[in-house]
Design a protein around this motif. Sequence first.
Motif, PDB file in Angstrom:
ATOM      1  N   MET A 164     -79.958  29.550 -93.582  1.00  0.00           N
ATOM      2  CA  MET A 164     -79.830  28.889 -94.878  1.00  0.00           C
ATOM      3  C   MET A 164     -78.387  28.493 -95.173  1.00  0.00           C
ATOM      4  N   GLU A 165     -77.460  29.421 -94.853  1.00  0.00           N
ATOM      5  CA  GLU A 165     -76.054  29.140 -95.122  1.00  0.00           C
ATOM      6  C   GLU A 165     -75.539  27.978 -94.265  1.00  0.00           C
ATOM      7  N   LYS A 166     -75.971  27.923 -92.999  1.00  0.00           N
ATOM      8  CA  LYS A 166     -75.549  26.817 -92.134  1.00  0.00           C
ATOM      9  C   LYS A 166     -76.088  25.488 -92.644  1.00  0.00           C
ATOM     10  N   PHE A 167     -77.308  25.513 -93.149  1.00  0.00           N
ATOM     11  CA  PHE A 167     -77.923  24.296 -93.682  1.00  0.00           C
ATOM     12  C   PHE A 167     -77.161  23.824 -94.923  1.00  0.00           C
ATOM     13  N   PHE A 168     -76.796  24.762 -95.806  1.00  0.00           N
ATOM     14  CA  PHE A 168     -76.032  24.411 -97.003  1.00  0.00           C
ATOM     15  C   PHE A 168     -74.663  23.857 -96.617  1.00  0.00           C
ATOM     16  N   PHE A 169     -74.019  24.501 -95.636  1.00  0.00           N
ATOM     17  CA  PHE A 169     -72.712  24.039 -95.174  1.00  0.00           C
ATOM     18  C   PHE A 169     -72.801  22.592 -94.684  1.00  0.00           C
ATOM     19  N   PHE A 170     -73.842  22.288 -93.921  1.00  0.00           N
ATOM     20  CA  PHE A 170     -74.033  20.923 -93.404  1.00  0.00           C
ATOM     21  C   PHE A 170     -74.272  19.937 -94.553  1.00  0.00           C
ATOM     22  N   LEU A 171     -75.160  20.285 -95.468  1.00  0.00           N
ATOM     23  CA  LEU A 171     -75.476  19.382 -96.585  1.00  0.00           C
ATOM     24  C   LEU A 171     -74.258  19.138 -97.476  1.00  0.00           C
ATOM     25  N   TYR A 172     -73.541  20.210 -97.781  1.00  0.00           N
ATOM     26  CA  TYR A 172     -72.362  20.064 -98.656  1.00  0.00           C
ATOM     27  C   TYR A 172     -71.298  19.202 -97.980  1.00  0.00           C
ATOM     28  N   SER A 173     -71.079  19.419 -96.686  1.00  0.00           N
ATOM     29  CA  SER A 173     -70.093  18.629 -95.948  1.00  0.00           C
ATOM     30  C   SER A 173     -70.488  17.155 -95.929  1.00  0.00           C
ATOM     31  N   LEU A 174     -71.774  16.894 -95.681  1.00  0.00           N
ATOM     32  CA  LEU A 174     -72.261  15.514 -95.670  1.00  0.00           C
ATOM     33  C   LEU A 174     -72.078  14.865 -97.032  1.00  0.00           C
ATOM     34  N   PHE A 175     -72.415  15.585 -98.080  1.00  0.00           N
ATOM     35  CA  PHE A 175     -72.275  15.060 -99.439  1.00  0.00           C
ATOM     36  C   PHE A 175     -70.816  14.752 -99.761  1.00  0.00           C
ATOM     37  N   SER A 176     -69.910  15.632 -99.362  1.00  0.00           N
ATOM     38  CA  SER A 176     -68.496  15.410 -99.671  1.00  0.00           C
ATOM     39  C   SER A 176     -67.958  14.175 -98.953  1.00  0.00           C
ATOM     40  N   PHE A 177     -68.425  13.943 -97.717  1.00  0.00           N
ATOM     41  CA  PHE A 177     -68.017  12.730 -96.993  1.00  0.00           C
ATOM     42  C   PHE A 177     -68.559  11.478 -97.684  1.00  0.00           C
ATOM     43  N   LEU A 178     -69.820  11.510 -98.081  1.00  0.00           N
ATOM     44  CA  LEU A 178     -70.425  10.359 -98.757  1.00  0.00           C
ATOM     45  C   LEU A 178     -69.734  10.082-100.091  1.00  0.00           C
ATOM     46  N   PHE A 179     -69.462  11.141-100.830  1.00  0.00           N
ATOM     47  CA  PHE A 179     -68.777  10.984-102.112  1.00  0.00           C
ATOM     48  C   PHE A 179     -67.401  10.353-101.918  1.00  0.00           C
ATOM     49  N   TYR A 180     -66.697  10.804-100.889  1.00  0.00           N
ATOM     50  CA  TYR A 180     -65.365  10.269-100.605  1.00  0.00           C
ATOM     51  C   TYR A 180     -65.434   8.772-100.313  1.00  0.00           C
ATOM     52  N   ILE A 181     -66.384   8.360 -99.501  1.00  0.00           N
ATOM     53  CA  ILE A 181     -66.526   6.935 -99.149  1.00  0.00           C
ATOM     54  C   ILE A 181     -66.826   6.100-100.389  1.00  0.00           C
ATOM     55  N   LEU A 182     -67.747   6.602-101.220  1.00  0.00           N
ATOM     56  CA  LEU A 182     -68.108   5.865-102.432  1.00  0.00           C
ATOM     57  C   LEU A 182     -66.946   5.788-103.425  1.00  0.00           C
ATOM     58  N   ALA A 183     -66.107   6.796-103.433  1.00  0.00           N
ATOM     59  CA  ALA A 183     -65.005   6.854-104.397  1.00  0.00           C
ATOM     60  C   ALA A 183     -63.760   6.100-103.947  1.00  0.00           C
ATOM     61  N   LEU A 184     -63.738   5.631-102.691  1.00  0.00           N
ATOM     62  CA  LEU A 184     -62.527   5.006-102.150  1.00  0.00           C
ATOM     63  C   LEU A 184     -61.952   3.887-103.015  1.00  0.00           C
ATOM     64  N   PRO A 185     -62.760   2.925-103.511  1.00  0.00           N
ATOM     65  CA  PRO A 185     -62.186   1.862-104.346  1.00  0.00           C
ATOM     66  C   PRO A 185     -61.487   2.402-105.596  1.00  0.00           C
ATOM     67  N   PHE A 186     -62.079   3.421-106.219  1.00  0.00           N
ATOM     68  CA  PHE A 186     -61.482   3.999-107.425  1.00  0.00           C
ATOM     69  C   PHE A 186     -60.209   4.771-107.087  1.00  0.00           C
ATOM     70  N   LEU A 187     -60.211   5.437-105.936  1.00  0.00           N
ATOM     71  CA  LEU A 187     -59.039   6.194-105.520  1.00  0.00           C
ATOM     72  C   LEU A 187     -57.855   5.275-105.260  1.00  0.00           C
ATOM     73  N   VAL A 188     -58.121   4.133-104.664  1.00  0.00           N
ATOM     74  CA  VAL A 188     -57.052   3.162-104.400  1.00  0.00           C
ATOM     75  C   VAL A 188     -56.450   2.676-105.714  1.00  0.00           C
ATOM     76  N   LEU A 189     -57.305   2.364-106.681  1.00  0.00           N
ATOM     77  CA  LEU A 189     -56.813   1.894-107.987  1.00  0.00           C
ATOM     78  C   LEU A 189     -56.017   2.967-108.714  1.00  0.00           C
ATOM     79  N   LEU A 190     -56.517   4.193-108.690  1.00  0.00           N
ATOM     80  CA  LEU A 190     -55.844   5.290-109.388  1.00  0.00           C
ATOM     81  C   LEU A 190     -54.495   5.628-108.771  1.00  0.00           C
ATOM     82  N   SER A 191     -54.349   5.373-107.478  1.00  0.00           N
ATOM     83  CA  SER A 191     -53.105   5.731-106.786  1.00  0.00           C
ATOM     84  C   SER A 191     -51.906   4.933-107.295  1.00  0.00           C
TER      85      SER A 191
END
Length: 389
Positions: free
Chosen positions: A1-28
């Motif tokens: 269960m813990e390995k599955f959560f680790f995988f899902l959380y890591s995947l989500f954080s990568f997806l969130f980062y990609i989606l947030a890139l335009p906003f991050l560039v503007l905020l910088s």
Amino acid sequence: MEKFFFFLYSLFSFLFYILALPFLVLLSFKTKYKESLPSRFFLWHNKPFKPDGIWFHSCSFGEAKAIKPLVDRLPKAQLRMSTTTQTGLQVIESYTSQSRYLPFEPWLFGWLKPQKALVVMEAEFWYLLFALAQKRGAKTLLINARMSDRSFPKYQKIGWFYRHIFKHIDEVYAQTEVDRARLESLGARNVSVTGNIKLSYLPAVTRKIEKPSGLVVCGASTHEGEEGVILEAFAALKKEQKDAVLLLVPRHPERFDKVAQMAETFALQHAFTAQRYSQNAVLRSDIVLIDVLGELVNMYAVSDIVILGGAFEPIGGHNAAEAAQFGCKIISGKHYFNQKDIFEAIEGIAIVEAGNLSKRLLQYGVLKPTRIKSKSDLTPILESLERVL
């Protein structure tokens, strides 16, 4: 269960980062984030730490200062320091050259090197930070941990998430017994109560400042919406105390110019004198804007009354002990929920509604000088770290 959560959380954080890139560039491009954001989200001038050290992570300026008693007791060559704010970095850079902005979680996979221990302050609950540090051999500690009355119900709603985080935290050092019980209900293990670290070390005066002859009022660590209330209260006081002086110290340096303009306009309207401390480092005007970092403790040392910001608006309050060590009379707003334990350890703080500040300040004669009643014990934390050195 813990390995599955680790995988899902890591995947989500990568997806969130990609989606947030335009906003991050503007905020910088914003002044507030021009250094921290590129370093955290794009690894700009942000090299990994050397391995095999003791890694401290603290979020803010205040937290970075609070860990000084711990880092002073450890070999400097072993220190690794990270933060998420620009003001925090200015503090930790004085501890060691191995000071960095903490990268956003997806970057930690390649950035994080094996360390002997990871020590995280208060409520910086980054899942991948704890999980990866532990997997790569670090002993993981959460220190000065707290769960305020306001935040605890929110943590409970997603308690399942925090249980996954606490699986990767070896030891927890809580501020109070109440915090211990709340943390354990969220899955924390090996919880000890050591008190508030911010009471174990209080910054000392760095230079002596000539105190004005009149009553000195310090509006300290103020936020948006608080300076106006303090200025109005000072104007009322000035009618009775002609020689009173106001030292106005905004919490965030990016607001210095805005508050300076506000103070200058207010001074003109009331026939007061005003100055910026950065332009003339003396206290010779009715209103002095302290627009220099690292001077607050020096201002406390010459203040008779401190109006402590961060609590007249729902911010959570600031560390009252830094002023209480000088016996200053302290007035605070009611929104000090993040500093409840510190306030309980100090005798004499006057709590008022923002609308009643003027009335309370005019009654300064009956206010009591403050006194610190209790401090904290860092010994268990130091002993734990010494075992991995």
